[in-house]
Design an enzyme around this catalytic site. Structure first.
Site, mmCIF file in Angstrom:
data_model
loop_
_atom_site.group_PDB
_atom_site.id
_atom_site.type_symbol
_atom_site.label_atom_id
_atom_site.label_comp_id
_atom_site.label_asym_id
_atom_site.label_seq_id
_atom_site.Cartn_x
_atom_site.Cartn_y
_atom_site.Cartn_z
ATOM 1 C CG LEU A 160 -1.405 -0.942 1.138
ATOM 2 C CD1 LEU A 160 -2.706 -0.532 2.671
ATOM 3 C CD2 LEU A 160 -3.140 -0.825 0.414
ATOM 4 C CG ASP A 161 0.412 4.437 -2.798
ATOM 5 O OD1 ASP A 161 1.266 3.740 -3.255
ATOM 6 O OD2 ASP A 161 -0.358 5.024 -3.724
ATOM 7 C CE LYS A 162 5.616 9.057 4.323
ATOM 8 N NZ LYS A 162 6.903 10.001 4.644
ATOM 9 C CB THR A 164 -2.698 3.737 0.749
ATOM 10 O OG1 THR A 164 -2.469 4.975 0.001
ATOM 11 C CG2 THR A 164 -3.853 2.986 0.257
ATOM 12 N NE ARG A 264 -1.976 8.608 -4.220
ATOM 13 C CZ ARG A 264 -0.381 8.649 -3.894
ATOM 14 N NH1 ARG A 264 -0.053 7.945 -3.893
ATOM 15 N NH2 ARG A 264 -0.140 9.964 -3.957
#
Length: 350
Positions: A160-162, A164, A264
């Site tokens: 997962l992104d930082k 998110t 995104r």
């Protein structure tokens, strides 16, 4: 594969040149590899490395094919053994266990469901060598398995992104790692996200399709390439509107593919960047009025989040041992809930 090339390491700085060279990357072209320029070939396989950097590497004579230096216009052939070597050693990323609290949603002897908070990177990498989710995982769990193609990232099958938040599965055994990784590869896992996006999304539900690849202008972000079918990777996002707040919309997203920054990038592409998305332009006022009171309201909303309003809410996988499809859910974090309530109040009173 070794660490990605560091962006601040300049090949043409003669004062830093040394006699020794260190291999940073090594790849072997597939048997069916088409003949394309080596700089284009490597751009698709080495994240955060620009084409100009690769051309500089070739010009410096440190890009090798079958142990011979090549120029950036060299055409890659099937089975080519490609090496990128640089005049400084590769930084070793030592995975240090750190006593960082974890929120465990579920655990058995095969896998763990973790609720990832915002502002936490999943695994160490350039610029983030500690404080990651993986540093916490290796502290709390012994002998996590790892894949050869995900070396140094034990137990991980996805990311997962930082900023998110939400649910992420971690494998505890070799069997679970293989089974779960195959599910993500074969797209048989079910992933459901909640996102707050700018604007009033026109359709109640829809599908966004478009190849996603790194931006040719800014290698840290991605974009959709509609007219260049050979660039980027096929990506599909299905969405449904959950709630409307005039100037922003809460949507539920189901991933058919799992590309980096997919939700995104796809929503920015259709004109609805995620609220407070720092990399994709959502951290400024894109819809609404010019009144000072409204601007203050938006700024107060931004303060509730570290980054984009995106939460991995539901994850469904086939259990590695029983084969049963199991679903796990993560509640929206406090900041996200407060954000939605502020918009509810605003939309009711204006």
């Amino acid at each position: 594969m070794t660490e990605e090339l560091e962006e601040d390491a300049f090949l043409d700085d003669e004062e830093n040149q040394q006699d020794d060279l260190y291999e940073h990357h090594r790849l072997v072209a597939d048997v069916g590899q088409e003949a394309i320029r080596i700089d284009k070939f490597l751009m698709k396989r080495l994240p955060n490395v620009s084409r100009s950097r690769l051309q500089a590497i070739a010009k410096a004579g440190t890009l090798f094919v079958n142990d011979k230096p090549v120029k950036s216009n060299y055409k890659v052939k099937p089975n080519d053994d490609i090496s990128v070597v640089l005049p400084y050693p590769v930084r070793e990323i030592k995975l240090v266990p750190e006593n960082i609290p974890l929120e465990i949603l579920y655990e058995d002897d095969q896998m763990v469901m973790v609720n990832k908070p915002s502002n936490m990177v999943v695994h160490p990498g350039y610029g983030n060598y500690s404080g990651t989710l993986l540093n916490a995982l290796v502290y709390h769990f012994d002998s996590l398995p790892q894949r050869d193609d995900y070396y140094g990232r034990p137990g991980l099958v996805h990311r997962l992104d930082k900023h998110t938040t939400g649910i992420l599965v971690v494998a505890k055994t070799e069997n679970a790692l293989t089974a779960l990784a195959k599910q993500f590869h074969d797209r048989t896992s079910d992933r459901l996200y909640y996102a707050l996006v700018w604007g009033d999304v026109e359709e109640d539900e829809g599908t966004i399709t478009g190849n996603i690849g790194r931006s040719k202008k800014n290698r840290k972000v991605f974009q959709v390439y509609e007219d260049e079918e050979e660039y980027g990777r096929h990506a599909v996002t299905h969405y449904k509107v959950v709630e409307r707040f005039r100037y922003v919309t809460l949507v539920q997203c189901k991933l058919e593919t799992g590309r980096t920054h997919q939700i995104r990038v796809h929503f920015k592409h259709i004109g609805h960047p995620l609220f407070n998305d720092l990399e994709y332009g959502g951290n400024k006022i894109l819809k609404g009025t010019t009144f000072t009171k409204y601007q203050q309201f938006i700024n107060n909303c931004f303060k509730l989040l570290d980054g984009q309003a995106l939460h991995a809410k539901t994850l469904g996988v086939f259990h590695p041992v029983t084969g049963e499809k199991v679903f796990f859910e993560s509640e929206l974090p406090e900041g996200f809930l407060k954000l939605l309530e502020k918009w509810r109040v605003y939309s009711r009173n204006t």
